[in-house]
Enzyme design. Sequence first.
Site, mmCIF file in Angstrom:
data_model
loop_
_atom_site.group_PDB
_atom_site.id
_atom_site.type_symbol
_atom_site.label_atom_id
_atom_site.label_comp_id
_atom_site.label_asym_id
_atom_site.label_seq_id
_atom_site.Cartn_x
_atom_site.Cartn_y
_atom_site.Cartn_z
ATOM 1 N N GLY A 1 51.790 15.359 24.601
ATOM 2 C CA GLY A 1 50.654 15.306 25.517
ATOM 3 C C GLY A 1 50.848 16.155 26.757
ATOM 4 N N ASP B 1 54.354 21.403 24.553
ATOM 5 C CA ASP B 1 53.485 21.370 23.378
ATOM 6 C C ASP B 1 52.028 21.598 23.744
ATOM 7 O OD1 ASP B 1 53.838 18.921 24.689
ATOM 8 O OD2 ASP B 1 53.214 17.737 22.961
ATOM 9 N N GLU C 1 42.801 38.928 23.974
ATOM 10 C CA GLU C 1 42.887 39.604 25.272
ATOM 11 C C GLU C 1 43.564 38.757 26.345
ATOM 12 O OE1 GLU C 1 39.519 41.597 23.052
ATOM 13 O OE2 GLU C 1 40.092 39.509 23.454
ATOM 14 N N GLY D 1 49.528 29.227 37.967
ATOM 15 C CA GLY D 1 49.705 28.015 37.167
ATOM 16 C C GLY D 1 48.769 27.866 35.996
ATOM 17 N N ASP E 1 35.351 48.714 19.771
ATOM 18 C CA ASP E 1 34.691 49.967 19.407
ATOM 19 C C ASP E 1 34.402 50.873 20.597
ATOM 20 O OD1 ASP E 1 32.790 48.232 20.337
ATOM 21 O OD2 ASP E 1 31.348 48.563 18.729
ATOM 22 N N HIS F 1 25.270 46.088 22.295
ATOM 23 C CA HIS F 1 26.117 44.923 22.038
ATOM 24 C C HIS F 1 27.226 44.837 23.089
ATOM 25 C CE1 HIS F 1 28.277 48.229 20.100
ATOM 26 N NE2 HIS F 1 29.375 47.491 20.112
ATOM 27 N N HIS F 2 27.701 43.672 23.355
ATOM 28 C CA HIS F 2 28.715 43.339 24.374
ATOM 29 C C HIS F 2 28.144 43.402 25.801
ATOM 30 C CE1 HIS F 2 31.392 43.326 21.097
ATOM 31 N NE2 HIS F 2 32.017 44.466 21.263
ATOM 32 N N ASN G 1 56.636 16.441 24.174
ATOM 33 C CA ASN G 1 56.574 15.090 24.749
ATOM 34 C C ASN G 1 55.214 14.449 24.480
ATOM 35 O OD1 ASN G 1 54.987 16.528 26.572
ATOM 36 N ND2 ASN G 1 56.601 16.604 28.121
ATOM 37 N N GLU H 1 49.761 16.409 33.686
ATOM 38 C CA GLU H 1 48.457 15.825 34.008
ATOM 39 C C GLU H 1 48.521 14.297 33.965
ATOM 40 O OE1 GLU H 1 46.665 17.894 35.181
ATOM 41 O OE2 GLU H 1 46.896 19.793 34.149
#
Length: 562
Positions: A464, A435, A51, A408, A28, A114-115, A462, A468
Amino acid sequence: MPSITIGKHLIKRLSEVGIDTVFGLPGDYNMPLLDIIEDSGYMTWGNNANELNASYAADGYARVKGCGAIVTTFGVGELSAVNGLAGSYSEMVPVIHIVGTPTSQSQKSKAMLHHSLGNGDFDVFVKMSEKISVATAQLTLENAITEIDRVIQTAYTSKRTGYIALPIDLILAEVEVPVVLPLQLLHAKNPEVIQEIAIKKILECISHAKHPAIVVDGCVLRHHLKKEVNEFVQRSGFPTFTAPMGKGAVDEDVPNYRGVYTGNVTLEGITAEIKQADLLIELGSIKSDFNTGNFSYGLDKTKTISLHSFGTTIYHAEYPKVGMVELLPLLTAALPERKSALTFAPRIRPEPIDNSTNEITHNYLWNKVPEYIKPNSIVVAETGTSEFGVFNMKSPKNTTFISQILWGSIGYSVGAAVGAAIANRQKRVYLFVGDGSFQLTFQEISVFIHHGLTPVIFLLNNDGYLIEKLIHGPDRAYNNYQMWQYSKTLDFFGGHLKNNTTENKKPSLIGFEDKVSTREEFEAAMEIVSQEPNKIHFLEVIMPRFDAPRELKLLVATSENR
């Protein structure tokens, strides 16, 4: 005296730097500006899902077009975009962030709106963005024209993000503009005398070198110097390598192109070639950890010449403000004509396909998929297995590669692919996303369809967060998540709904959308993809859980003590 509304001036200035699509979401405090975009006749509204995704789209768009833009609303909207904009700043991608803010009077009176944070501080968010912007501006009636121009010019020439806060009451405010001069988008001239000394010294170093080599990196792409770099590479005849962030900057069909150099992660034969060099000419180097094999890249400084956008370094001597944008063409012209072309051994290639299994392994995928990618395409690779698989993938001619190796942020690729596809609809986009990353930003698939775009999307499943798991916790629950029916993504996002078609908007035609688990299934699917370039395709590619590209395994092995 002629006048113009501040909003129209802003949009016209964006078009002057080649922007014809603005990404973002309505709020707005910004909608009168969106009216101007929609009614302009020359600007398209990105219509993103959130965003963060919009910031990624503006980044991908800027990498193709040269500059991007995003519009958000004050507070909630702009903070949602900050991660993506920090990535653009980090990776030297010029994106203009325009924030619709409350009225000038509300800000002056410190109203509890607001915001806001409810404390009357309307400067807090611009102060946050100052840390990830090369230029920021809070527009007033008096400074709007000059500040808009300053931010856009600075962001464009510096290859960093810029921030403009535009109060809603000023969007349609008219200001007098006696003379509208073109934006100053050219780099400052190099100091002539210092540049001449630098060229003379570089030529002297080259003349004494028996085994010179060139490494081309990401800053070449940021400054759109592909043509100039390829002329230097071909004129010199020196063995030439690219760093991962420079992938696509050099025509891989030229005889002296030797492959991708990433320090300890490099293919062994390429490492041997680099070690032979007694002079290394770096063009636009970005020496981040993943780009350099955890800082294992390069030769001693006494054997290195580095040309960058902001200056030149020859061994230990620095030549400030002698940037490669102006220097490189002059250096190419000054190179001596080679009496005979250098001869090279056969180029080092990745290991060929292992046919001992019918699974779709990374060894198979990155060797096979280039057969289906046409010249003049765009390849977008997600942080994780995809970006490492692309390192040594054969590059079809004039292919643009987009990834986020320095920042990254997982999920980046989906939004970036939207921006890249809109930036050049003549180039087909091939998106490779894992995924796990897909679950962060999958909403942008609907934006692909909404704009009638026709990418080929490879969802590498794969099961997962593999990167990591390789770094830490292969059996930990936090590296897993709920499995989705990924192959039904296009259907879920309305790809088959007839009511999404209007007189002015025709969504994407739907092509292949299914799961492939074997090599035969993959190749059959890719035959369909190749025959239907006017459709969007979605392949859920089932891969072994712990299979990874060679380059990722090596990098992880050298990362333990970082």
